[in-house]
Design an enzyme around this catalytic site. Structure first.
Site, mmCIF file in Angstrom:
data_model
loop_
_atom_site.group_PDB
_atom_site.id
_atom_site.type_symbol
_atom_site.label_atom_id
_atom_site.label_comp_id
_atom_site.label_asym_id
_atom_site.label_seq_id
_atom_site.Cartn_x
_atom_site.Cartn_y
_atom_site.Cartn_z
ATOM 1 N N ARG A 75 23.035 41.325 48.142
ATOM 2 C CA ARG A 75 23.042 40.765 49.487
ATOM 3 C C ARG A 75 21.987 41.475 50.345
ATOM 4 O O ARG A 75 21.643 42.620 50.110
ATOM 5 C CB ARG A 75 24.420 40.936 50.129
ATOM 6 C CG ARG A 75 25.479 39.961 49.603
ATOM 7 C CD ARG A 75 26.811 40.124 50.322
ATOM 8 N NE ARG A 75 27.399 41.417 50.047
ATOM 9 C CZ ARG A 75 27.339 42.473 50.839
ATOM 10 N NH1 ARG A 75 26.745 42.382 52.032
ATOM 11 N NH2 ARG A 75 27.891 43.619 50.499
ATOM 12 N N TYR A 203 20.880 34.729 44.919
ATOM 13 C CA TYR A 203 21.876 35.698 44.475
ATOM 14 C C TYR A 203 23.221 35.590 45.185
ATOM 15 O O TYR A 203 23.283 35.558 46.416
ATOM 16 C CB TYR A 203 21.349 37.135 44.657
ATOM 17 C CG TYR A 203 22.248 38.116 43.957
ATOM 18 C CD1 TYR A 203 22.125 38.345 42.600
ATOM 19 C CD2 TYR A 203 23.287 38.739 44.643
ATOM 20 C CE1 TYR A 203 22.992 39.187 41.935
ATOM 21 C CE2 TYR A 203 24.157 39.582 43.986
ATOM 22 C CZ TYR A 203 24.007 39.806 42.634
ATOM 23 O OH TYR A 203 24.875 40.631 41.978
ATOM 24 N N LYS A 212 30.924 34.470 50.849
ATOM 25 C CA LYS A 212 30.887 35.334 52.040
ATOM 26 C C LYS A 212 30.513 34.532 53.292
ATOM 27 O O LYS A 212 31.042 34.773 54.372
ATOM 28 C CB LYS A 212 29.933 36.506 51.816
ATOM 29 C CG LYS A 212 30.366 37.428 50.661
ATOM 30 C CD LYS A 212 31.709 38.027 50.922
ATOM 31 C CE LYS A 212 32.414 38.718 49.783
ATOM 32 N NZ LYS A 212 31.776 39.719 49.020
ATOM 33 N N HIS A 232 38.156 40.515 53.753
ATOM 34 C CA HIS A 232 37.519 40.946 52.495
ATOM 35 C C HIS A 232 38.552 41.757 51.711
ATOM 36 O O HIS A 232 38.453 42.974 51.605
ATOM 37 C CB HIS A 232 36.293 41.796 52.841
ATOM 38 C CG HIS A 232 35.373 42.081 51.689
ATOM 39 N ND1 HIS A 232 34.533 43.169 51.650
ATOM 40 C CD2 HIS A 232 35.150 41.414 50.528
ATOM 41 C CE1 HIS A 232 33.824 43.169 50.533
ATOM 42 N NE2 HIS A 232 34.183 42.115 49.830
ATOM 43 N N SER A 254 32.396 46.443 49.529
ATOM 44 C CA SER A 254 31.787 45.919 48.302
ATOM 45 C C SER A 254 31.630 47.029 47.265
ATOM 46 O O SER A 254 31.206 48.142 47.590
ATOM 47 C CB SER A 254 30.409 45.344 48.636
ATOM 48 O OG SER A 254 30.554 44.329 49.610
ATOM 49 N N CYS A 256 33.849 48.762 45.729
ATOM 50 C CA CYS A 256 34.730 49.920 45.944
ATOM 51 C C CYS A 256 36.100 49.730 45.318
ATOM 52 O O CYS A 256 37.057 50.417 45.683
ATOM 53 C CB CYS A 256 34.853 50.217 47.431
ATOM 54 S SG CYS A 256 33.318 50.862 48.137
ATOM 55 N N ASP A 283 38.747 39.309 45.996
ATOM 56 C CA ASP A 283 37.668 39.547 46.961
ATOM 57 C C ASP A 283 37.967 39.047 48.375
ATOM 58 O O ASP A 283 37.573 39.680 49.334
ATOM 59 C CB ASP A 283 36.373 38.891 46.451
ATOM 60 C CG ASP A 283 35.119 39.418 47.140
ATOM 61 O OD1 ASP A 283 34.980 40.650 47.252
ATOM 62 O OD2 ASP A 283 34.283 38.605 47.564
ATOM 63 N N ARG A 372 26.608 41.279 37.566
ATOM 64 C CA ARG A 372 27.915 40.662 37.813
ATOM 65 C C ARG A 372 28.298 39.679 36.724
ATOM 66 O O ARG A 372 27.455 39.194 35.961
ATOM 67 C CB ARG A 372 27.862 39.903 39.150
ATOM 68 C CG ARG A 372 27.517 40.780 40.348
ATOM 69 C CD ARG A 372 28.628 40.864 41.320
ATOM 70 N NE ARG A 372 28.431 41.920 42.318
ATOM 71 C CZ ARG A 372 29.383 42.294 43.171
ATOM 72 N NH1 ARG A 372 30.566 41.726 43.136
ATOM 73 N NH2 ARG A 372 29.163 43.248 44.041
HETATM 74 P P1 GTP Z 1 32.821 43.488 45.375
HETATM 75 O O1 GTP Z 1 32.935 42.422 44.348
HETATM 76 O O2 GTP Z 1 31.412 43.966 45.565
HETATM 77 O O3 GTP Z 1 33.435 43.129 46.688
HETATM 78 O O4 GTP Z 1 33.508 44.817 44.798
HETATM 79 P P2 GTP Z 1 34.981 45.288 44.386
HETATM 80 O O5 GTP Z 1 35.614 45.962 45.564
HETATM 81 O O6 GTP Z 1 35.741 44.213 43.726
HETATM 82 O O7 GTP Z 1 34.638 46.483 43.366
HETATM 83 P P3 GTP Z 1 35.013 46.661 41.815
HETATM 84 O O8 GTP Z 1 36.497 46.617 41.557
HETATM 85 O O9 GTP Z 1 34.180 45.745 41.034
HETATM 86 O O10 GTP Z 1 34.534 48.161 41.570
HETATM 87 C C1 GTP Z 1 33.227 48.599 41.757
HETATM 88 C C2 GTP Z 1 32.972 49.844 40.988
HETATM 89 O O11 GTP Z 1 33.930 50.859 41.314
HETATM 90 C C3 GTP Z 1 33.058 49.630 39.481
HETATM 91 O O12 GTP Z 1 31.984 50.288 38.859
HETATM 92 C C4 GTP Z 1 34.372 50.269 39.110
HETATM 93 O O13 GTP Z 1 34.374 50.738 37.797
HETATM 94 C C5 GTP Z 1 34.532 51.385 40.142
HETATM 95 N N1 GTP Z 1 35.979 51.653 40.429
HETATM 96 C C6 GTP Z 1 36.935 50.732 40.677
HETATM 97 N N2 GTP Z 1 38.150 51.316 40.841
HETATM 98 C C7 GTP Z 1 37.958 52.637 40.707
HETATM 99 C C8 GTP Z 1 38.837 53.777 40.777
HETATM 100 O O14 GTP Z 1 40.035 53.675 40.979
HETATM 101 N N3 GTP Z 1 38.260 54.994 40.597
HETATM 102 C C9 GTP Z 1 36.917 55.147 40.359
HETATM 103 N N4 GTP Z 1 36.441 56.374 40.199
HETATM 104 N N5 GTP Z 1 36.054 54.096 40.283
HETATM 105 C C10 GTP Z 1 36.571 52.857 40.459
HETATM 106 C C1 SPV Z 2 30.228 41.811 47.761
HETATM 107 O O1 SPV Z 2 29.068 42.239 47.901
HETATM 108 O O2 SPV Z 2 31.168 42.201 48.476
HETATM 109 C C2 SPV Z 2 30.529 40.825 46.700
HETATM 110 C C3 SPV Z 2 29.418 40.233 45.966
HETATM 111 O O3 SPV Z 2 31.684 40.516 46.491
HETATM 112 S S1 SPV Z 2 28.616 38.974 46.863
HETATM 113 O O4 SPV Z 2 29.145 37.695 46.438
HETATM 114 O O5 SPV Z 2 27.171 39.054 46.521
HETATM 115 O O6 SPV Z 2 28.847 39.152 48.275
HETATM 116 MN MN MN Z 3 33.087 41.412 48.012
#
Ligand code: GTP
Ligand code: SPV
Ligand code: MN
Length: 599
Positions: A75, A203, A212, A232, A254, A256, A283, A372
């Site tokens: 983004r 993207y 979003k 979110h 994002s 996290c 999400d 992704r």
């Molecule tokens: P968006 O799709 O961008 O909104 O992200 P999201 O909040 O769904 O994040 P996602 O669950 O994909 O995690 C992002 C990164 O954080 C990945 O590389 C995970 O492996 C890492 N991660 C997720 N949960 C944990 C956790 O509990 N501990 C640690 N250390 N890393 C984590």
């Molecule tokens: C984020 O960035 O929080 C996502 C991926 O979930 S995107 O669809 O690119 O916003």
């Molecule tokens: Mn997101």
């Protein structure tokens, strides 16, 4: 696909499609019906022109790879604008442009941009097709990759068009990949016109306009007017051994941990005891008060656009099972036998990196850090049987969290709704690869909505506070931090499946079934309040994870005071008073008064 001549029954939609075609001058127009035949035909075209690359069909049936332009992998927050009539309504949290100027600027880019291309018209529905909480839109795009992704991420096609024709209203989203030139790129929102215009990126959040742009930026604007919340947040159901399920909505910025928490596998002891986890969304969450005063939530999406790196059998086996087939991978690496690969997978060796070059560690990671997967939610083994309930699922707890290497404990509970809104507003997190720019920089990201709130944060905080009214049975609010680091720079908490231990405490707090220690920042579990059997973690790490440092927090709360002031008169006085209350409590707990006075 419906031939060009067969437009919709809705004049407003036909007129808009005609206007767009006159501006962009495509070679042909295709109305998308969302059918399998349409998807297969599109896929064949994308395989033929290299937009998609086939992956190993023996190990990954139905899986394909798309490589973005290397300058178009995340983004772009600095090019994302909210073009409300009044700049104050967009607030200091958004980039703003006058709507007339913005239309002129982006329409000049759209002028003739689809010559030689096909223009796709995609009606879509955000949320279960028959839910009163759902909202529809139409995205026009010249990217077949966007069509393929929107087909997975939304209810796209004939059923959505029928609902739009019935309701007579829809969000207009115009998208072109343009030249994929970062200098000719804008993601613009016109909330008063229910319109989105996105140019120059193919993207994720820049281009899949239902996600979003619609479900959060336009959605949050509408939600404020109509008395609901567009957030979110993931939505997850936690079923205990007694068979009762509590739904938790959690906002993390994002990359996290939302996808991971939404799909977590309980630790072995919990699994044996009968705990189960049900995924509703990973999400986005739309919620509104039900007749009984509780908040009910739907997931407006139909798929996951999840972060690949870090996803493995040990961290997220549910996701691994979900993406084993019929998945579009974007910007991952591939192995010698053409399997998708990313950092964090224990097996396999990348031979081609995300840009299609021979893999060389000197070029950086093999998979892009923001690579992704796009996959239908229905493929998730923990997909909740209530995920498509028309009225949504009742939320017991709201959880905020971010990447905080220091200060912020593993978990704490806000004392009431007002305090919880402050905790959400005060959220901070290190930036990630999900957006362009520096990674690892701590910034405020209220409710994980900094890049997504379509209006002034001051008004948004007031909207959150407004839910606390007679008859409301609001969820309790918590804050978590899986990302606290020790002196060695390693995470102190094992995270992932072990996070269920924290969710159990959260749910027990909602039921009044477990203790906590009262601190100036809220209720924090004592070691004995958490179930830690079977967890290998040393006592000093736990002490650090559960400590509240009054001095450090006094400085943090003072900074939050300055942050709230940055929204000027739009910040509700009630929230500022709450900040002063917490600052005073910290002063009483022994923090130096001068630091508190600064807030
Ligand atoms: P968006 O799709 O961008 O909104 O992200 P999201 O909040 O769904 O994040 P996602 O669950 O994909 O995690 C992002 C990164 O954080 C990945 O590389 C995970 O492996 C890492 N991660 C997720 N949960 C944990 C956790 O509990 N501990 C640690 N250390 N890393 C984590
Ligand atoms: C984020 O960035 O929080 C996502 C991926 O979930 S995107 O669809 O690119 O916003
Ligand atoms: Mn997101």
């Amino acid at each position: 696909m419906r031939p060009e001549t067969m437009a919709s029954k809705l004049k407003a939609l036909n007129d808009w499609v005609d206007d767009v075609a006159r501006l962009t001058r495509p070679d042909s127009i295709r109305w998308c019906d969302g059918s399998d035949a349409e998807a297969a035909a599109l896929r064949a075209e994308m395989l033929a022109d290299g937009t998609l690359v086939e992956l190993n069909q023996d190990t990954h049936p139905g899986c394909y790879l798309h490589r973005s332009n290397p300058s178009d992998v995340a983004r772009v927050e600095h090019l994302t604008l909210v073009c409300s009539k009044n700049q104050e309504d967009a607030g200091p949290n958004n980039h703003w442009m006058d709507p007339a100027e913005a239309h002129a600027k982006i329409d000049a880019l759209f002028d003739g941009c689809m010559q030689g291309r096909t223009m796709y018209v995609m009606p879509y529905c955000m949320g279960p097709i028959d839910s009163p909480l759902s909202r529809c839109g139409v995205e026009i795009t010249d990217s077949p990759y966007v069509v393929a992704n929107m087909r997975i991420m939304t209810r796209m096609g004939a059923a959505a068009l029928a609902r739009i024709e019935r309701e007579g209203t829809f969000v207009k989203g115009l998208h072109s990949i343009g030249e994929l030139d970062p200098e000719r790129r804008f993601i613009m929102h016109f909330p008063e016109e229910l319109t989105i215009k996105s140019y120059g990126s193919g993207y994720g959040g820049n281009a899949l306009l239902g996600k979003k742009c619609h479900a959060l930026r336009i959605g949050s604007w509408q939600a404020r007017q109509e008395g609901w919340l567009a957030e979110h947040m993931l939505i997850v159901g936690i079923e205990n051994p007694q068979g009762e399920t509590h739904y938790v909505a959690a906002a993390f910025p994002s990359a996290c941990g939302k996808t991971n928490l939404a799909m977590l596998i309980p630790p072995e002891g919990y699994r044996k005891a009968g705990w189960k986890v049900w995924t509703v969304g990973d999400d986005i969450c739309w919620m509104r008060p039900g007749k009984d005063g509780r908040l009910y939530a739907i997931n407006p999406e139909a798929g996951y656009f999840g972060v690949a790196p870090g996803t493995s059998r040990s961290t997220n086996p549910t996701a691994m099972e979900t993406i084993a087939h019929d998945t579009i991978f974007t910007n991952v690496a591939v192995t010698a036998d053409n399997q998708p690969w990313w950092e964090g997978l224990p097996h396999g060796t990348p031979v081609t990196d995300w840009q299609g070059r021979p893999y060389d560690a000197a070029n950086g990671p093999a998979a892009h850090p923001n690579s992704r997967f796009t996959v239908s939610a229905k493929q998730c083994p923990s997909w909740s049987p209530h995920a498509e309930d028309k009225q949504g699922v009742p939320i017991s707890a709201i959880v905020f969290g971010g990447r905080r290497p220091s200060l912020v404990p593993l978990v704490f509970e806000a004392r009431d709704w007002t305090h919880g809104v402050l905790v959400g507003a005060a959220m901070g997190s290190e930036t990630t690869a999900a957006a362009t720019g520096a990674v690892g920089v701590l910034r405020r990201d209220s409710m994980a909505m900094k890049p997504f709130c379509g209006y002034n944060y001051g008004d948004y905080f007031a909207h959150w506070l407004s839910f606390d009214k007679p008859g409301a049975k609001l969820p309790k609010i918590f804050h978590v931090n899986w990302f606290r680091k020790g002196d060695d720079g390693k995470f102190l908490w094992p995270g992932y499946g072990e996070n269920l231990r924290v969710l159990e405490w959260i749910i027990d707090r909602c039921k009044g079934a477990v203790g906590a220690q009262e601190t100036p920042i809220g209720h924090v579990p004592r070691k004995d309040d958490l179930h830690l059997d079977g967890l290998a973690i040393d006592g000093t790490a736990l002490d650090t994870l559960l400590e509240v440092d009054p001095m450090g927090w006094a400085a943090e709360v003072a900074d939050i005071g300055h942050y709230l002031d940055s929204f000027g008169a739009r910040t509700p006085e009630k929230l500022k008073a709450e900040q002063r209350r917490v600052a005073a409590a910290l002063a009483n707990a022994g923090a130096p008064a001068r630091k508190v006075a600064a807030g």
